[in-house]
Scaffold this motif. Sequence first.
Motif, short mmCIF file in Angstrom:
data_model
loop_
_atom_site.label_atom_id
_atom_site.label_comp_id
_atom_site.label_asym_id
_atom_site.label_seq_id
_atom_site.Cartn_x
_atom_site.Cartn_y
_atom_site.Cartn_z
N VAL A 11 0.86 -1.19 0.00
CA VAL A 11 0.00 0.00 0.00
C VAL A 11 0.89 1.23 0.00
N GLY A 12 0.77 2.05 -1.04
CA GLY A 12 1.48 3.32 -1.10
C GLY A 12 0.48 4.45 -0.86
N ILE A 13 0.90 5.46 -0.13
CA ILE A 13 0.06 6.65 0.05
C ILE A 13 0.92 7.85 -0.35
N THR A 36 -0.36 -6.16 5.09
CA THR A 36 -0.21 -4.89 4.36
C THR A 36 1.20 -4.34 4.58
N HIS A 37 1.81 -3.92 3.49
CA HIS A 37 3.18 -3.39 3.49
C HIS A 37 3.10 -1.94 3.03
N LEU A 38 3.27 -1.03 3.98
CA LEU A 38 2.96 0.39 3.75
C LEU A 38 4.21 1.25 3.51
N VAL A 39 4.10 2.12 2.49
CA VAL A 39 5.09 3.19 2.29
C VAL A 39 4.34 4.48 2.04
N MET A 40 4.73 5.53 2.76
CA MET A 40 4.09 6.83 2.57
C MET A 40 5.12 7.85 2.13
N SER A 41 4.73 8.73 1.22
CA SER A 41 5.65 9.78 0.78
C SER A 41 5.64 10.92 1.80
N LYS A 42 6.60 11.82 1.65
CA LYS A 42 6.72 12.97 2.55
C LYS A 42 5.44 13.82 2.46
N TRP A 43 4.91 13.98 1.25
CA TRP A 43 3.73 14.81 1.09
C TRP A 43 2.45 14.10 1.50
N SER A 66 5.71 -1.34 7.95
CA SER A 66 5.78 0.01 7.40
C SER A 66 7.25 0.30 7.08
N TYR A 67 7.49 0.92 5.91
CA TYR A 67 8.86 1.17 5.46
C TYR A 67 9.09 2.66 5.26
N GLY A 68 10.33 3.07 5.39
CA GLY A 68 10.71 4.45 5.09
C GLY A 68 10.77 4.65 3.59
N LEU A 69 10.52 5.87 3.16
CA LEU A 69 10.47 6.18 1.72
C LEU A 69 11.81 5.96 1.03
N ILE A 108 8.34 3.96 -3.12
CA ILE A 108 7.02 3.83 -3.77
C ILE A 108 7.22 3.57 -5.26
N HIS A 109 8.07 4.39 -5.88
CA HIS A 109 8.32 4.23 -7.33
C HIS A 109 8.96 2.86 -7.60
#
Length: 203
Positions: A11-13, A36-43, A66-69, A108-109
């Motif tokens: 899951v990317g946000i 669920t494997h989550l990555v969130m961007s700074k924005w 949860s992973y760092g960007l 994310i990319h």
Amino acid sequence: MQETKPTRLIVGITGATGTIFGVRLLQMLHGSGVETHLVMSKWAARTLTHETPYTLKEVQALATHSYGLGDQGAAISSGSFITLGMVIAPCSMRTLAAIAHGLGDNLIHRAADVVLKERRRLVLVVRESPFNEIHLENMLKLSRMGVVILPPLPAFYNQPQNLDDMINHIAMRIIDQFDIHLDVMNRWDGMLLSERQNRTEEE
Ligand SMILES: Cc1cc2nc3c(=O)[nH]c(=O)nc-3n(C[C@H](O)[C@H](O)[C@H](O)COP(=O)(O)O)c2cc1C
């Protein structure tokens, strides 16, 4: 040798308006048996604070991992880590462009690029309005590769009573894309029903 059935979803946000869609997906999948494997961007973190009552820590706690960007060495950076695919909700035009052009400069990319090369399912909950030609061309390019372009547009045939109804319906339709058919509508209907009952009693 035992067969392993993938029940992992990335899951990317990202930083488009509508962070609540990513949050609601995590809430619905929490305790469902899907990792669920989550990555969130700074924005994404910035819009989360601006638009919702949730903290970054609370959202990260909803995910299994949860992973760092910038963690390009994370498990989801490799195709050998078997997943059902990836959803990015919401997906900004910047992230859409980065995926359409194969950039892998954040996790994310990179995770999306891996999902594409492994021919797994990628669902982009794109959010911008109106679209320019660059946005439309990027979406068409990815759609032709099998990516599901799923803007978070509300339906009215289910007679939503409030914003939560609309969000839940869209989140359920996103999860459906991975052949995960949770009983979420019933669960959430139940909650909404009890909320309505409480409200009626209070009036
Ligand atoms: C409150 C807020 C709402 C935004 N909404 C959108 C949006 O709906 N769509 C979009 O493409 N960008 C939107 N942006 C701009 C993105 O956050 C910006 O382009 C950012 O660089 C995206 O980076 P990311 O894809 O790594 O999250 C918004 C920014 C803010 C602060």
